[in-house]
Structures are given as C-alpha cells and as structure tokens.
Design a protein around this motif. Structure first.
Motif, PDB file in Angstrom:
ATOM      1  N   ALA A  85      60.656  -1.507   5.644  1.00 56.68           N
ATOM      2  CA  ALA A  85      61.759  -1.426   6.610  1.00 56.68           C
ATOM      3  C   ALA A  85      62.358  -0.010   6.591  1.00 56.68           C
ATOM      4  CB  ALA A  85      62.834  -2.445   6.281  1.00 56.68           C
ATOM      5  N   THR A  86      62.718   0.486   7.779  1.00 56.87           N
ATOM      6  CA  THR A  86      63.328   1.823   7.895  1.00 56.87           C
ATOM      7  C   THR A  86      64.564   1.741   8.774  1.00 56.87           C
ATOM      8  OG1 THR A  86      61.949   2.360   9.816  1.00 56.87           O
ATOM      9  CG2 THR A  86      61.114   3.003   7.638  1.00 56.87           C
ATOM     10  N   PRO A  87      65.566   2.580   8.484  1.00 56.56           N
ATOM     11  CA  PRO A  87      66.758   2.572   9.334  1.00 56.56           C
ATOM     12  C   PRO A  87      66.440   3.067  10.746  1.00 56.56           C
ATOM     13  CG  PRO A  87      67.133   3.734   7.246  1.00 56.56           C
ATOM     14  CD  PRO A  87      65.678   3.544   7.370  1.00 56.56           C
ATOM     15  N   SER A  88      67.206   2.561  11.700  1.00 61.86           N
ATOM     16  CA  SER A  88      67.040   2.992  13.088  1.00 61.86           C
ATOM     17  C   SER A  88      67.355   4.482  13.223  1.00 61.86           C
ATOM     18  CB  SER A  88      67.966   2.179  13.987  1.00 61.86           C
ATOM     19  OG  SER A  88      68.107   2.784  15.237  1.00 61.86           O
ATOM     20  N   PRO A  89      66.531   5.236  13.970  1.00 60.36           N
ATOM     21  CA  PRO A  89      66.825   6.665  14.190  1.00 60.36           C
ATOM     22  C   PRO A  89      68.197   6.885  14.812  1.00 60.36           C
ATOM     23  CG  PRO A  89      64.586   6.135  14.883  1.00 60.36           C
ATOM     24  CD  PRO A  89      65.241   4.835  14.573  1.00 60.36           C
ATOM     25  N   ASP A  90      68.631   5.954  15.678  1.00 57.71           N
ATOM     26  CA  ASP A  90      69.952   6.106  16.294  1.00 57.71           C
ATOM     27  C   ASP A  90      71.059   6.017  15.243  1.00 57.71           C
ATOM     28  OD1 ASP A  90      69.036   4.250  19.289  1.00 57.71           O
ATOM     29  OD2 ASP A  90      68.785   6.359  18.742  1.00 57.71           O
ATOM     30  N   ILE A  91      70.894   5.093  14.291  1.00 55.96           N
ATOM     31  CA  ILE A  91      71.909   4.954  13.235  1.00 55.96           C
ATOM     32  C   ILE A  91      71.924   6.185  12.342  1.00 55.96           C
ATOM     33  CG2 ILE A  91      72.507   3.614  11.177  1.00 55.96           C
ATOM     34  CD1 ILE A  91      71.618   1.134  12.603  1.00 55.96           C
ATOM     35  N   LEU A  92      70.727   6.701  11.987  1.00 56.19           N
ATOM     36  CA  LEU A  92      70.670   7.914  11.164  1.00 56.19           C
ATOM     37  C   LEU A  92      71.331   9.086  11.884  1.00 56.19           C
ATOM     38  CD1 LEU A  92      67.043   7.683   9.691  1.00 56.19           C
ATOM     39  CD2 LEU A  92      69.206   7.302   8.492  1.00 56.19           C
ATOM     40  N   HIS A  93      71.072   9.198  13.177  1.00 56.59           N
ATOM     41  CA  HIS A  93      71.671  10.295  13.937  1.00 56.59           C
ATOM     42  C   HIS A  93      73.197  10.165  13.969  1.00 56.59           C
ATOM     43  CE1 HIS A  93      72.166  13.365  17.015  1.00 56.59           C
ATOM     44  NE2 HIS A  93      72.855  12.492  17.744  1.00 56.59           N
ATOM     45  N   ALA A  94      73.694   8.929  14.186  1.00 51.37           N
ATOM     46  CA  ALA A  94      75.141   8.706  14.216  1.00 51.37           C
ATOM     47  C   ALA A  94      75.766   8.996  12.849  1.00 51.37           C
ATOM     48  CB  ALA A  94      75.435   7.276  14.645  1.00 51.37           C
ATOM     49  N   ALA A  95      75.065   8.575  11.761  1.00 52.54           N
ATOM     50  CA  ALA A  95      75.604   8.815  10.425  1.00 52.54           C
ATOM     51  C   ALA A  95      75.676  10.316  10.114  1.00 52.54           C
ATOM     52  CB  ALA A  95      74.742   8.100   9.386  1.00 52.54           C
ATOM     53  N   GLU A  96      74.640  11.065  10.497  1.00 58.72           N
ATOM     54  CA  GLU A  96      74.638  12.517  10.250  1.00 58.72           C
ATOM     55  C   GLU A  96      75.761  13.211  11.022  1.00 58.72           C
ATOM     56  OE1 GLU A  96      69.794  12.838   9.520  1.00 58.72           O
ATOM     57  OE2 GLU A  96      70.704  13.533  11.391  1.00 58.72           O
ATOM     58  N   ARG A  97      76.072  12.659  12.201  1.00 60.34           N
ATOM     59  CA  ARG A  97      77.101  13.293  13.036  1.00 60.34           C
ATOM     60  C   ARG A  97      78.515  12.920  12.600  1.00 60.34           C
ATOM     61  NH1 ARG A  97      79.445  11.767  17.913  1.00 60.34           N
ATOM     62  NH2 ARG A  97      78.122   9.935  17.991  1.00 60.34           N
ATOM     63  N   LEU A  98      78.696  11.684  12.075  1.00 61.22           N
ATOM     64  CA  LEU A  98      80.032  11.202  11.763  1.00 61.22           C
ATOM     65  C   LEU A  98      80.455  11.421  10.309  1.00 61.22           C
ATOM     66  CD1 LEU A  98      79.944   7.783  13.686  1.00 61.22           C
ATOM     67  CD2 LEU A  98      81.136   9.868  14.371  1.00 61.22           C
ATOM     68  N   LEU A  99      79.481  11.531   9.382  1.00 62.32           N
ATOM     69  CA  LEU A  99      79.818  11.546   7.962  1.00 62.32           C
ATOM     70  C   LEU A  99      79.512  12.893   7.322  1.00 62.32           C
ATOM     71  CD1 LEU A  99      78.368   8.045   6.970  1.00 62.32           C
ATOM     72  CD2 LEU A  99      80.670   8.594   7.772  1.00 62.32           C
ATOM     73  N   ASP A 100      80.103  13.129   6.137  1.00 59.05           N
ATOM     74  CA  ASP A 100      79.847  14.364   5.403  1.00 59.05           C
ATOM     75  C   ASP A 100      78.472  14.354   4.755  1.00 59.05           C
ATOM     76  OD1 ASP A 100      82.373  15.215   6.047  1.00 59.05           O
ATOM     77  OD2 ASP A 100      83.291  14.449   4.214  1.00 59.05           O
ATOM     78  N   GLN A 101      77.918  13.193   4.468  1.00 55.55           N
ATOM     79  CA  GLN A 101      76.653  13.116   3.760  1.00 55.55           C
ATOM     80  C   GLN A 101      75.826  11.954   4.296  1.00 55.55           C
ATOM     81  OE1 GLN A 101      76.882  12.072  -0.412  1.00 55.55           O
ATOM     82  NE2 GLN A 101      75.046  13.228  -0.928  1.00 55.55           N
ATOM     83  N   CYS A 102      74.549  12.219   4.573  1.00 56.74           N
ATOM     84  CA  CYS A 102      73.600  11.175   5.002  1.00 56.74           C
ATOM     85  C   CYS A 102      72.224  11.607   4.518  1.00 56.74           C
ATOM     86  CB  CYS A 102      73.626  10.975   6.521  1.00 56.74           C
ATOM     87  SG  CYS A 102      72.386   9.789   7.105  1.00 56.74           S
TER      88      CYS A 102
END
Length: 612
Positions: A85-102
């Motif tokens: 299983a892998t995280p959704s690319p959309d979620i990874l993109h949102a996490a990188e944009r919203l958080l200090d660390q991903c």
C-alpha cells in the motif's frame, strides 16, 4: 537519550475507521497540550486523518505520535505498515505544502513521517511528553458522531477565521483606495492572498462533504448488514423458543421440576435474545427511515395485562410492580407492537435499577388544543441518574457508569430505542431523575386515526404485522374442525419440529416437503386444503413456487399461507398477491395459525373424487 530522539506520546494500531477517529481525537488533544497553535493543529490533524483513511486496511497499520527534542521542538506522527500500500500522491502533495515535515519512505516496512514545529518552551521536552501521555489516558471511548462534531467545529472555526480575514482585506482595500489609488502593487498582493484564502475555504468545505458522505456510507452498510442477517438471526432463535414451548406444553412428556426450570430459563433467554435482535433491527431501520408504524385499534387493557404478566417475574425481591388494569378515555389508534416495546423497555429499565420500593405505571388521557393525548408515566424508587448524564442516556449504547452497573446486564439501547419509537408514533418521551431517589419517564402519544390500507400487499402486511405482534391468542385451535390435508414446504428442520405437533391437531394428513424442487409434484399429488410455504429456500424459492402455483390452472385455487422469518419490511410485496395470508414465524401461535388456515381454506374443500 539524545536531543533528537523521539519521545513517544501515543501509539495506536489502526484496525478500522473507529481507530482512525481515535487517532485524530487523541492527536488533536495532544497537539493542544504540547502547545501547537490552533491553525497548525487543524492542518496536522486533517492531514493525518486523510492519511489514516487512505491507508485504512493496510496490514499492521500503526500511528505513533511523538515529541522530538530539537530546536525548536517538533511534534511528529509516524505511520508504519506492511505490504505494498502507498499513500495517495494528492495527500503527499497536500502534506508537503501544509506541514513543516513530510517524509515518505517506501520499502518492505513502508513509513510516512509528518511533522510540525512547536513554539519555543521552557518546559523540558520529557516532562511535556509525559504530561501529554497522562492526559490522554483519561480520554473516554471513541464516539464517531462526537468526532464528526469536533471536525465540524474545527472547520467552522476555520471558515469564520477565513471570513474575518476576508472582511479585513476588504477593509484594507477600501482604505487603500481612499488614501492612495496608486498603490496597485499592494492591492494586487492582497487580492492574491484573498483568493488563496477562499481556495482554502473551498478545500475545507469539500473535506466536510467527503466526511459526511463517508459517515452516510457507514450507516447504510450497517443497515444493509442487519437486513441481510435478520433471517439467520431470527430463525434459530425462533426454533429455540418453539422447541422449549413444546417441552413445556401440556401434551409433552413429563419433566422433573429441575428440568422444567432449566427449559423455562432457556425459553426466557431465547425471548430476551429475540427482543434484542428485533430492537437492533428496528434501530437500524429507524436510522435509515424504513421503520413505519402500522396503526390499529389498540386494546389498552389487553396490552397492560400482557406487560404485567411478562415483567412481574423480573422484579427483584422487595420491589413491587404496579400496572393498572386499564385506562379510560378516547379510543387509542396506534402501532400496538411499537407501544408495547416502548413501555416494556422503560419498565424493564426501571426494574433493573430499583432494589427496593416500587416501579409504577400510570395511564391517563388528556385533551390538548382539541386533540386527545394519552400520557403514560413510569416512576421508580431506584438509583436515579446524575443530572449531567440525563441526556446522554438517550445516546445509543451509552450506559451510566457506577457500582450498580456491574450487576446489571444491558446494551444501552433501551431508552434510545423507546424514544425513537415514541417519535415515530408522533409523540414524545421525556425523563427527569434525582440521584439516589428515583426516575420519572413520561411517554405522551396522540390518539391517532387509522391510516388507510388497501390492496393485497397491504393485507399481507397486516397479517405479518399481527402475527409478529404481542398479546396473540394462545389457544391451540382444537375447537375448529379438522382439515383434510396440508402440505408444508419448508427446509428448516428446527421450525418443522416445532410446527409438527401443532399441525397434527389441525389436519388429518400433513405432508412435509423439504426439497423445494419436489414441491409442485407434492401439491399436485395431495391436492391439499391449504399449503404452508416458506419464502427463504434454495431455488426455486418461495416466491418462485408461489408464481408457479398461481399459473397452474389445476392448483391456482389451492390456498397458500406464507410463513416467514423475514421481517415484513424486507418482503417483496409485489410477488405476494397470490398468498391468502403472510404470517411471521416469530411469535406464531397455534390459535392464530388455525384461524388463518380455516379462513383461507373456506370454499376449497376438495371432494373425495377430486383427490387422485
């Protein structure tokens, strides 16, 4: 431990939706305790909730919340699992944009690390993490509805903040235009910021819509599950009850006193289990809007007599159960089964928590604005309910905690179920209680007029509802003349065992057919006075056999009575037109069956020459 080592605050194994809700709730509480600002808390909890939902079902999925003693300190949530299983690319993109660390790490043991910096603090990181752990221990169980309210609260707060930001930007724009029309660059920058803010609000609103949709799907799945298993749950329970009745009946072989007591306990447990199954099914149907009352003239005297006989044995020694013989007032037209269940649940609840004194039911009829209302008041001298929990007792599966609870079995469905049914009947249920002195529950119902029913489906439903109701005639039907022949088509050996002694007193000849493929040949051979037909069988099922009988000229006049354990809401009414009656197997009594068979077979009494 070095300054960069994580101080673990919380670890959860995420088996399903409930654990994902728990992670979000606990993480949100921990972030606030660790000093994470509100806006960052909303962003981080939203992202980890989406990650948990996205990875839901991955083997060994865990979420670990920790405090990292860097400068400045940082709070992290690490997801680990096995499989591909892998995280959704959309979620990874949102996490990188919203958080200090991903940090996304694929491999045999994939991991996703989310982090956010905390404001500087003078409190040692180890003490801060320990305090957060201690606070989380005291949190109660997860309530999905409560978590949804918390999410809605956070989203609304974000919307209000965005609205205030928008109004502030508009004010600044107006001020800038009035003072300096030439500052175009600043105006453009503020407009761009406003557009980004609006985009964020739209994204939050979309997330709220998605969460609402997911909860709706969960509710639909639960209702569908109960509908699918209702037959499997009710059939064996019905068989247990029927077989115990046979063992305790007057024509059965004599039992010792101890055996009779044991069989009676089995019968009581079966009845309790059946009532619980029916309550769970009704709750699921009420939530989906499929539970509708069937309004009939209700004999309050008979209803109260039945309640008194059913509940008297459940009172503890030293507790008096007081139920009146009847009530004076306008005729009551309501769903008799629902009203019985409402009063039984409230009275049972009072009897459970009353150790001395009495449980009393009072019935009155009042005229309110030209309309008659019935008022059922249940009072007890029991343990009472704390003031801060008197509304929570109407939440499904919630039970008041305390020493009295350990000795009392229950599911926490009684009062919520009673209130749902009362509201479906157009009434209201209220509760008042004093801790240590007792509880008073008032059920108010209008004296309603009858709903018009017409057509064969309505007639079939009326039979099914009456057969499944309470207070049926328990006579064995021996006062009626014997029928010549009956054919029973049913593949449930336990139900046939309970039915066999009854039918032997109603007909000279009874032919049992367990294989539905042989049913038509048996009916053609026997030419019976009536056919008893179960709907749930291997192909051809009862619906198909009913259609075959209706199309066969030689057999179309043979009366067919359907016996089914399926809840009548789950019946395909359009395919039951050929049936003379539809009876529920649950609570079926000899007197009821005998009466229906004789009414159905009137006019179809084959002469000797008609039989092969």
């Amino acid at each position: 431990m070095t300054s960069g080592d994580p101080l673990v605050v919380l670890t959860l194994l995420l088996r399903g939706e409930r654990e994902v809700f728990a992670l979000r709730r606990d993480a949100q509480a921990a972030f606030r305790l660790l000093g994470l600002p509100h806006a960052e808390t909303v962003r981080l909890t939203t992202v980890l909730s989406e990650v948990g939902r996205d990875l839901h079902g991955a083997p060994g999925l865990t979420g670990r919340l920790a405090l990292v003693a860097t400068e400045p300190p940082r709070v992290t949530v690490r997801f680990e699992w096995t499989g591909d299983a892998t995280p959704s690319p959309d979620i990874l993109h949102a996490a990188e944009r919203l958080l200090d660390q991903c940090v996304w790490t694929p491999g045999e043991r994939p991991a996703l690390l989310l982090g956010q910096h905390l404001p500087p603090t003078s409190e040692p990181p180890a003490e801060l993490a320990a305090r957060a752990r201690d606070e989380l221990v005291g949190l109660s169980g997860v309530s999905m509805s409560e978590e949804l309210r918390n999410q809605n609260h956070d989203l609304l707060a974000a919307l209000q903040q965005a609205r205030a930001h928008q109004e502030e930007l508009q004010r600044l724009n107006t001020e800038l235009e009035e003072t300096n029309q030439g500052v175009v660059a600043l105006y453009s920058e503020l407009s761009k910021e406003l557009e980004e803010t609006n985009s964020g609000v739209v994204a939050l609103y979309a997330e709220l819509e998605e969460k609402t949709r997911q909860l709706s799907l969960v509710s639909e799945s639960k209702t569908r599950f109960w509908a699918n298993v209702s037959h499997e749950l009710r059939s064996p329970v019905n068989a247990v009850i029927g077989l115990t009745r046979l063992l305790l009946g007057p024509g059965a072989d004599p039992l010792t006193a101890e055996q009779r007591q044991q069989v009676a306990l089995i019968a009581a447990s079966g009845s309790t289990l059946l009532a619980l199954v029916e309550e769970l099914l009704d709750v699921a149907k009420a939530e989906s809007g499929r539970l509708e009352p069937e309004l009939v003239d209700t004999d309050l005297r008979s209803l109260l007599h039945q309640l008194r006989g059913t509940l008297r044995s459940t009172a503890r020694p030293g507790v008096t159960l007081v139920i009146p013989d009847g009530a004076h007032g306008e005729p009551l037209v309501t769903d008799e089964v629902m009203l019985t269940r409402v009063l039984r649940n409230v009275l049972s609840n009072s009897l459970k928590y009353t150790e001395t004194g009495e449980v009393r039911l009072a019935v009155g009829c009042e005229n309110r604005s030209g309309r008659p209302w019935y008022v059922f008041t249940i009072t007890d001298t029991g343990v009472g309910i704390p003031a801060d929990q008197q509304e929570r007792v109407f939440e499904e599966f919630y039970q008041v905690r305390g020493p009295h609870q350990r000795a009392v079995a229950g599911t926490g469905l009684g009062l919520p179920y009673a209130r749902k049914l009362t509201e479906l009947l157009g009434g209201r249920l209220s509760l008042a209680s004093t801790l240590g002195e007792g509880t008073r529950v008032v059920v108010e119902l209008p004296a309603r007029t009858r709903s018009p029913l017409s057509g064969p489906a309505a007639a079939a439903d009326a039979d099914a509802g009456t057969a499944a109701g309470a207070g049926l005639d328990d006579e064995d039907g021996t006062g009626l003349p014997l029928l010549g022949s009956l054919v029973v088509i049913d593949d449930d050996p336990a139900f046939l065992a309970t039915l066999r002694p009854v039918l032997s007193r109603l007909a000279h000849t009874v032919t049992e057919v367990a294989d539905s493929a042989e049913a038509m040949a048996a009916v053609r051979r026997e030419r019976p006075d009536a056919v008893l037909l179960d709907l749930s069988m291997s192909p051809p099922d009862g619906y198909q056999l009913l259609e075959h009988l209706a199309r066969d000229r030689a057999l179309a006049s043979v009366p067919v009575v359907v016996l089914t354990a399926t809840d009548h809401d789950g019946l395909d009414r359009s395919r039951l037109a050929h049936a003379r009656a539809v009876l529920g197997k649950i609570h079926l009594t000899p007197g009821r069956l005998a009466g229906v068979l004789h009414r159905s077979s009137d006019g179809h009494r084959p002469q000797d020459g008609d039989r092969p």
